[in-house]
Design a protein around this motif. Structure first.
Motif, PDB file in Angstrom:
ATOM      1  N   CYS A   1      -9.771-106.941  18.700  1.00 33.54           N
ATOM      2  CA  CYS A   1     -10.419-106.829  20.003  1.00 33.54           C
ATOM      3  C   CYS A   1     -11.818-106.256  19.826  1.00 33.54           C
ATOM      4  N   GLY A   2     -12.684-106.489  20.815  1.00 33.02           N
ATOM      5  CA  GLY A   2     -14.019-105.990  20.581  1.00 33.02           C
ATOM      6  C   GLY A   2     -14.994-106.108  21.721  1.00 33.02           C
ATOM      7  N   GLN A   3     -16.245-106.025  21.306  1.00 31.10           N
ATOM      8  CA  GLN A   3     -17.376-105.968  22.214  1.00 31.10           C
ATOM      9  C   GLN A   3     -17.560-107.261  22.999  1.00 31.10           C
ATOM     10  N   ASP A   4     -17.008-108.367  22.491  1.00 33.58           N
ATOM     11  CA  ASP A   4     -17.156-109.652  23.178  1.00 33.58           C
ATOM     12  C   ASP A   4     -16.160-109.836  24.325  1.00 33.58           C
ATOM     13  N   LYS A   5     -15.433-108.770  24.674  1.00 37.64           N
ATOM     14  CA  LYS A   5     -14.510-108.721  25.816  1.00 37.64           C
ATOM     15  C   LYS A   5     -13.220-109.505  25.579  1.00 37.64           C
ATOM     16  N   THR A   6     -12.966-109.916  24.338  1.00 36.15           N
ATOM     17  CA  THR A   6     -11.772-110.711  24.061  1.00 36.15           C
ATOM     18  C   THR A   6     -10.778-109.970  23.175  1.00 36.15           C
ATOM     19  N   VAL A   7      -9.528-110.423  23.253  1.00 34.68           N
ATOM     20  CA  VAL A   7      -8.478-110.074  22.300  1.00 34.68           C
ATOM     21  C   VAL A   7      -8.120-111.367  21.590  1.00 34.68           C
ATOM     22  N   ARG A   8      -8.114-111.349  20.276  1.00 34.05           N
ATOM     23  CA  ARG A   8      -7.825-112.565  19.519  1.00 34.05           C
ATOM     24  C   ARG A   8      -6.558-112.382  18.695  1.00 34.05           C
ATOM     25  N   VAL A   9      -5.742-113.433  18.654  1.00 36.68           N
ATOM     26  CA  VAL A   9      -4.482-113.423  17.920  1.00 36.68           C
ATOM     27  C   VAL A   9      -4.660-114.286  16.674  1.00 36.68           C
ATOM     28  N   TRP A  10      -4.378-113.708  15.502  1.00 37.46           N
ATOM     29  CA  TRP A  10      -4.633-114.369  14.223  1.00 37.46           C
ATOM     30  C   TRP A  10      -3.340-114.563  13.439  1.00 37.46           C
ATOM     31  N   ILE A  11      -3.272-115.646  12.689  1.00 34.54           N
ATOM     32  CA  ILE A  11      -2.197-115.867  11.730  1.00 34.54           C
ATOM     33  C   ILE A  11      -2.720-115.392  10.374  1.00 34.54           C
ATOM     34  N   LEU A  12      -2.192-114.278   9.877  1.00 33.80           N
ATOM     35  CA  LEU A  12      -2.773-113.657   8.689  1.00 33.80           C
ATOM     36  C   LEU A  12      -2.638-114.509   7.435  1.00 33.80           C
ATOM     37  N   CYS A  13      -1.544-115.255   7.338  1.00 25.98           N
ATOM     38  CA  CYS A  13      -1.331-116.028   6.103  1.00 25.98           C
ATOM     39  C   CYS A  13      -2.257-117.228   5.990  1.00 25.98           C
ATOM     40  N   THR A  14      -2.804-117.677   7.119  1.00 30.46           N
ATOM     41  CA  THR A  14      -3.709-118.828   7.086  1.00 30.46           C
ATOM     42  C   THR A  14      -5.133-118.480   7.497  1.00 30.46           C
ATOM     43  N   GLY A  15      -5.285-117.360   8.211  1.00 32.24           N
ATOM     44  CA  GLY A  15      -6.601-116.987   8.715  1.00 32.24           C
ATOM     45  C   GLY A  15      -6.995-117.718   9.984  1.00 32.24           C
ATOM     46  N   ARG A  16      -6.051-118.429  10.592  1.00 31.09           N
ATOM     47  CA  ARG A  16      -6.353-119.201  11.787  1.00 31.09           C
ATOM     48  C   ARG A  16      -6.263-118.337  13.042  1.00 31.09           C
ATOM     49  N   CYS A  17      -7.244-118.493  13.941  1.00 32.20           N
ATOM     50  CA  CYS A  17      -7.183-117.829  15.241  1.00 32.20           C
ATOM     51  C   CYS A  17      -6.307-118.673  16.155  1.00 32.20           C
ATOM     52  N   GLU A  18      -5.158-118.109  16.539  1.00 30.28           N
ATOM     53  CA  GLU A  18      -4.191-118.862  17.338  1.00 30.28           C
ATOM     54  C   GLU A  18      -4.524-118.838  18.822  1.00 30.28           C
ATOM     55  N   ARG A  19      -5.008-117.686  19.307  1.00 25.69           N
ATOM     56  CA  ARG A  19      -5.312-117.576  20.724  1.00 25.69           C
ATOM     57  C   ARG A  19      -6.500-116.639  20.950  1.00 25.69           C
ATOM     58  N   VAL A  20      -7.232-116.908  22.011  1.00 25.23           N
ATOM     59  CA  VAL A  20      -8.275-116.011  22.503  1.00 25.23           C
ATOM     60  C   VAL A  20      -7.854-115.580  23.900  1.00 25.23           C
ATOM     61  N   LEU A  21      -7.599-114.294  24.076  1.00 25.20           N
ATOM     62  CA  LEU A  21      -7.111-113.760  25.345  1.00 25.20           C
ATOM     63  C   LEU A  21      -8.286-113.158  26.110  1.00 25.20           C
ATOM     64  N   GLU A  22      -8.536-113.706  27.285  1.00 21.69           N
ATOM     65  CA  GLU A  22      -9.677-113.275  28.092  1.00 21.69           C
ATOM     66  C   GLU A  22      -9.208-112.718  29.427  1.00 21.69           C
ATOM     67  N   GLY A  23      -9.932-111.752  29.933  1.00 19.76           N
ATOM     68  CA  GLY A  23      -9.583-111.122  31.198  1.00 19.76           C
ATOM     69  C   GLY A  23     -10.293-109.803  31.393  1.00 19.76           C
ATOM     70  N   HIS A  24     -10.480-109.062  30.298  1.00 20.60           N
ATOM     71  CA  HIS A  24     -11.236-107.809  30.399  1.00 20.60           C
ATOM     72  C   HIS A  24     -12.665-108.108  30.826  1.00 20.60           C
ATOM     73  N   GLU A  25     -13.234-107.218  31.609  1.00 18.73           N
ATOM     74  CA  GLU A  25     -14.576-107.416  32.135  1.00 18.73           C
ATOM     75  C   GLU A  25     -15.627-106.617  31.380  1.00 18.73           C
ATOM     76  N   ASP A  26     -15.206-105.944  30.313  1.00 21.91           N
ATOM     77  CA  ASP A  26     -16.146-105.156  29.514  1.00 21.91           C
ATOM     78  C   ASP A  26     -15.567-105.028  28.111  1.00 21.91           C
ATOM     79  N   ASP A  27     -16.256-104.295  27.269  1.00 18.98           N
ATOM     80  CA  ASP A  27     -15.862-104.030  25.887  1.00 18.98           C
ATOM     81  C   ASP A  27     -14.370-103.690  25.798  1.00 18.98           C
ATOM     82  N   VAL A  28     -13.612-104.385  24.926  1.00 18.32           N
ATOM     83  CA  VAL A  28     -12.200-104.081  24.711  1.00 18.32           C
ATOM     84  C   VAL A  28     -12.122-103.084  23.562  1.00 18.32           C
TER      85      VAL A  28
END
Length: 316
Positions: A1-28
């Protein structure tokens, strides 16, 4: 999570971003994952705590009640409770199913004394999803300044919090009682962690130290760094401690107190660090906008995850 207001879900074994969770209106600012992986909680500078269904990629509840930026969040192993901490000097315990503030806002001392007080329920507004929004005005007297991080044991019985007041506090979440006050840091406590079974807690701070504690408040060990430590993570069995310090992830042996290795690959300050539930991976993030995955056994870099467009604050 971070300054871009998103939470991202990653598959560690492949490095693929599975989902981008949006909804926060400021820095997460904080994120925690339910032990079984189906849900996550996040918090941010928009003063909210959000609960996410990771399979559906949807927000299933927004907890409102903090009056200032929310810096940290923890989740019980069952996923039943979320604990949040804030610049408003409180820690709040939320029941995920009902959306109620089931635990105690941990507030600064007042003339009323040090015992919890309970008031009426106040409806909260504007929350999507099935979680009803109610806050119960139950208060505990605790931290005297802003609270920057919180961690929860797997059984949801204890929470550990760290504050600008330089203390680490341990709370019984069923009663709301403070069971230990850990003193030793000479400056802000910037991060805390706890093993799933509650056998060991860790803290770090602006004084350049990381410290190991029992949940009864006894200091087990002090691990000194050369600069401010921004975050800590414990291996599930309590054998190793990983610290975010400067551009490094510093790995310590908790039993001997020896510095095992400093992992160097980030090009910016490391802001957060986590250890996988199986204890086989270290994950770090920072001001270079990337997440790095390390092998715990070999202490080598495995892959770099890119996608965030701002500083990455925390990983879980």
């Amino acid at each position: 999570c971070g300054q871009d207001k998103t939470v991202r879900v990653w598959i560690l074994c492949t490095g693929r971003c599975e989902r981008v969770l949006e909804g926060h209106e400021d820095d997460v600012r904080g994120v925690a994952v339910w032990g079984r992986g189906g849900r996550a909680a996040s918090c941010g500078f928009d003063k909210t705590v959000r609960v996410w269904d990771l399979d559906a990629g949807s927000c299933v509840g927004v907890m409102e009640g903090h009056t200032d930026k929310v810096f940290g969040v923890g989740m019980s192993g069952s996923g039943d409770h979320v604990v949040s901490c804030s610049w408003d000097m409180s820690v709040r315990v939320w029941d995920v199913a009902s959306g109620r503030a089931a635990g105690a806002p941990l507030m600064p001392p007042s003339a009323e004394g040090s015992q919890p007080s309970r008031g009426s329920s106040v409806p909260l507004s504007g929350a999507p999803g099935p979680v009803s929004k109610t806050q119960t005005a139950l208060q505990l007297r605790g931290h005297e300044k802003e609270v920057l991080d919180v961690a929860v044991t797997s059984d949801g019985g204890r929470a550990v919090s760290g504050s600008v007041d330089g203390t680490v506090r341990v709370w019984d979440l069923s009663s709301g009682a403070q069971v230990a006050k850990c003193e030793g840091h000479s400056d802000w406590v910037t991060g805390v962690a706890v093993t799933p079974n509650g056998s060991l807690a860790a803290s770090c701070g602006r004084d350049g130290s990381a410290r190991l504690w029992t949940l009864s408040g006894r200091e087990v060990r002090k691990l000194q760094h050369t600069g401010e430590v921004m975050g800590v993570a414990l291996a599930p069995d309590g054998s190793r401690l990983c610290c975010a310090q400067g551009k490094l992830v510093v790995v310590w042996d908790c039993n001997s107190g020896q510095n095992v290795r400093a992992l160097s690959k980030h090009s910016g300050v490391v802001r957060g660090v986590a250890v996988s539930g199986a204890g086989d991976k270290i994950v770090s993030c920072g001001q270079d906008l990337v997440i790095m995955v390390w092998d715990m056994a070999r202490l080598v870099h495995e892959r770099t995850l890119e996608g965030h467009t701002g500083v990455v604050r925390r990983v879980a």
